[in-house]
Design a protein around this motif. Structure first.
Motif, PDB file in Angstrom:
ATOM      1  N   GLY A  10       0.772  -1.226   0.000  1.00  0.00           N
ATOM      2  CA  GLY A  10       0.000   0.000   0.000  1.00  0.00           C
ATOM      3  C   GLY A  10       0.807   1.282   0.000  1.00  0.00           C
ATOM      4  N   TRP A  11       2.023   1.243   0.489  1.00  0.00           N
ATOM      5  CA  TRP A  11       2.824   2.444   0.610  1.00  0.00           C
ATOM      6  C   TRP A  11       3.806   2.505  -0.540  1.00  0.00           C
ATOM      7  N   LYS A  12       3.568   3.425  -1.422  1.00  0.00           N
ATOM      8  CA  LYS A  12       4.524   3.622  -2.508  1.00  0.00           C
ATOM      9  C   LYS A  12       4.735   5.118  -2.683  1.00  0.00           C
ATOM     10  N   HIS A  13       5.884   5.450  -3.168  1.00  0.00           N
ATOM     11  CA  HIS A  13       6.202   6.861  -3.403  1.00  0.00           C
ATOM     12  C   HIS A  13       5.606   7.291  -4.735  1.00  0.00           C
ATOM     13  N   HIS A  14       4.963   8.444  -4.716  1.00  0.00           N
ATOM     14  CA  HIS A  14       4.373   8.995  -5.920  1.00  0.00           C
ATOM     15  C   HIS A  14       5.337  10.005  -6.541  1.00  0.00           C
ATOM     16  N   ARG A  15       5.303  10.130  -7.863  1.00  0.00           N
ATOM     17  CA  ARG A  15       6.198  11.064  -8.548  1.00  0.00           C
ATOM     18  C   ARG A  15       5.938  12.507  -8.118  1.00  0.00           C
ATOM     19  N   TRP A  16       4.680  12.896  -7.966  1.00  0.00           N
ATOM     20  CA  TRP A  16       4.371  14.265  -7.597  1.00  0.00           C
ATOM     21  C   TRP A  16       4.873  14.587  -6.189  1.00  0.00           C
ATOM     22  N   GLU A  17       4.808  13.574  -5.323  1.00  0.00           N
ATOM     23  CA  GLU A  17       5.281  13.747  -3.948  1.00  0.00           C
ATOM     24  C   GLU A  17       6.800  13.955  -3.931  1.00  0.00           C
ATOM     25  N   GLU A  18       7.488  13.112  -4.688  1.00  0.00           N
ATOM     26  CA  GLU A  18       8.948  13.229  -4.765  1.00  0.00           C
ATOM     27  C   GLU A  18       9.344  14.538  -5.445  1.00  0.00           C
ATOM     28  N   GLY A  19       8.577  14.944  -6.464  1.00  0.00           N
ATOM     29  CA  GLY A  19       8.863  16.211  -7.149  1.00  0.00           C
ATOM     30  C   GLY A  19       8.740  17.409  -6.229  1.00  0.00           C
ATOM     31  N   LEU A  20       7.681  17.427  -5.408  1.00  0.00           N
ATOM     32  CA  LEU A  20       7.516  18.524  -4.443  1.00  0.00           C
ATOM     33  C   LEU A  20       8.646  18.545  -3.416  1.00  0.00           C
TER      34      LEU A  20
END
Length: 139
Positions: free
Chosen positions: A81-91
């Motif tokens: 269930g826990w994965k890193h999202h691109r938008w999260e990493e981008g911010l």
């Protein structure tokens, strides 16, 4: 005595303290001082407050987002269930890059002695160092 109104003292010519109206005085300010003034005075403007507020809000949002996700998934990153999202990493990379850039620019403009002479700037340096770690972790 010199014809311009000065006098000789110990072999050195001294000029009158009040310049003649025909003499143009030029003040030359070094480019580094102008840059230093421009950067440090920018921090006194409302735009800088908006910039800091946006960075703060994005950081609070990312922290809250990760805390909620962590509680929902029992703090286990290995469960699907826990994965890193691109938008999260981008911010995260964007805010960290802004922090690092601002700290390095301030260090360059002030010089190491003046920069590390203030405890708040040392705090900024530590925060920027941790931001470097966050960027490498995000990549």
């Amino acid at each position: 005595p010199v014809a311009t109104g000065g006098s000789w003292a110990a072999g050195v010519e001294t000029r009158p303290s009040i310049p003649c109206s025909s003499q143009k005085q030029r003040t030359h300010v070094h480019w580094a001082l102008r840059l230093r003034h421009a950067i440090l005075s920018w921090r006194l403007r409302p735009a800088y407050l908006v910039y800091c507020t946006l960075c703060f809000l994005v950081t609070v949002f990312l922290l809250s987002w990760n805390l909620v996700r962590g509680m929902l998934h029992d703090w286990s990153q290995s469960g699907g269930g826990w994965k890193h999202h691109r938008w999260e990493e981008g911010l995260e990379i964007a805010v960290s890059s802004f922090l690092i850039s601002e700290t390095l620019l301030t260090l360059w403009v002030l010089g190491a002695r003046d920069f590390f002479g203030c405890s708040w700037r040392i705090f900024d340096f530590v925060a920027a160092s941790l931001a470097v770690v966050c960027i490498f972790d995000s990549l």
